[in-house]
Design an enzyme around this catalytic site. Structure first.
Site, PDB file in Angstrom:
ATOM      1  N   MET A 298     -12.520 -36.498 -70.072  1.00  6.47           N
ATOM      2  CA  MET A 298     -13.477 -37.232 -70.888  1.00  6.47           C
ATOM      3  C   MET A 298     -14.287 -38.240 -70.064  1.00  6.47           C
ATOM      4  O   MET A 298     -15.493 -38.398 -70.263  1.00  6.47           O
ATOM      5  CB  MET A 298     -12.746 -37.944 -72.025  1.00  6.47           C
ATOM      6  CG  MET A 298     -13.667 -38.599 -73.034  1.00  6.47           C
ATOM      7  SD  MET A 298     -12.784 -39.204 -74.489  1.00  6.47           S
ATOM      8  CE  MET A 298     -12.326 -37.668 -75.283  1.00  6.47           C
ATOM      9  N   LYS A 299     -13.639 -38.898 -69.131  1.00  7.01           N
ATOM     10  CA  LYS A 299     -14.311 -39.937 -68.345  1.00  7.01           C
ATOM     11  C   LYS A 299     -15.385 -39.381 -67.427  1.00  7.01           C
ATOM     12  O   LYS A 299     -16.418 -40.018 -67.199  1.00  7.01           O
ATOM     13  CB  LYS A 299     -13.278 -40.706 -67.519  1.00  7.01           C
ATOM     14  CG  LYS A 299     -13.871 -41.870 -66.749  1.00  7.01           C
ATOM     15  CD  LYS A 299     -12.785 -42.622 -65.986  1.00  7.01           C
ATOM     16  CE  LYS A 299     -13.361 -43.780 -65.186  1.00  7.01           C
ATOM     17  NZ  LYS A 299     -12.316 -44.517 -64.445  1.00  7.01           N
TER      18      LYS A 299
END
Length: 247
Positions: free
Chosen positions: A128-129
């Site tokens: 996600m990051k």
């Protein structure tokens, strides 16, 4: 500024031909090793060679950083670049497209296969990051992501592909000693063909020594090298699947 017809390395001033090389010689640290390093670079065609740094690695090995100059230039018209072609769309637009056209998230299975234990590149694309402010595929509503991590046997990756009915396989390969990455990547493709899964999948490989040309030669659909962003991969996946399905 117009593009030049040819280019050569740049150090302190344009077209000075300055380069920096680093390498290791199987010689003990000392004057002999320094002179051999210099002669080696001169044999490669460099001149004004300077050994900028040398480090004793122990066990009769020495690491060098060497500066030199070259008169070699490259004619840009002779260079042909083979790379995946994508239109850069924002994440929100990709999410809208997939919801509208596919009616469900695109299922992506990712792994670093074989003996390769490196996951930084894989994670930067999938997690996600993401990296450098470019969100990974997990952040998109357009994708359902299964990140299997490192050292995944190709047969286990194939099992997961079948289990989750994947649309996309994303493989990362970093370790390349003795071309072991070629062996791993070839084994995966052969297994997917044997399981009658290859034709239904979009298969992408990434890594610091991966090129799009190499990927195509090995039977993959695309290859991405160092510096690839998650959004580039996301755009390629969606646009390629839309094209294949005539959507």
């Amino acid at each position: 500024m117009s593009q030049p017809k040819s280019v050569k390395p740049y150090g302190d001033q344009m077209d000075d031909g300055a380069v920096q090389l680093s390498f290791t010689l199987p010689l003990p640290h000392g004057p002999l090793a320094r002179e051999v390093a210099k002669k080696f670079c001169e044999k490669l065609g460099f001149y004004e060679v300077t050994v900028a740094a040398m480090e004793d690695l122990g066990e009769n090995f020495t690491f060098f950083v060497v500066y030199g100059k070259t008169d070699v230039s490259v004619d840009l018209s002779s260079v042909k670049v083979l790379a995946p072609k994508v239109q850069k769309l924002p994440r929100e637009k990709i999410d809208e497209l997939v919801l509208e056209k596919f009616k469900r998230p695109i299922v992506v299975v990712g792994a670093t296969i074989g003996t390769d234990a490196h996951t930084i590149g894989l994670d930067s694309i999938l997690n996600m990051k993401g990296f450098h402010g470019d969100y990974g595929l997990e952040r998109y509503k357009a994708f359902k992501v299964y990140n299997l991590g490192a050292q995944v046997p190709p047969i286990e990756l194939v099992k997961k592909v079948r289990e989750v009915n994947a649309d996309v396989v994303l493989v990362s390969q970093v370790v390349t000693q003795r071309n072991i990455h070629i062996q791993h990547l070839t084994e995966l493709i052969e297994l997917l063909y044997a399981e009658n899964l290859r034709e239904k999948l979009l298969i992408i490989v990434g890594g610091p020594r991966i090129t799009h040309e190499l990927a195509l030669e090995l039977g993959y659909d695309a290859g991405f090298g160092s510096g690839t962003t998650p959004s580039e991969v996301a755009n390629f996946i969606v646009q390629e699947l839309l094209k294949r399905r005539g959507l």
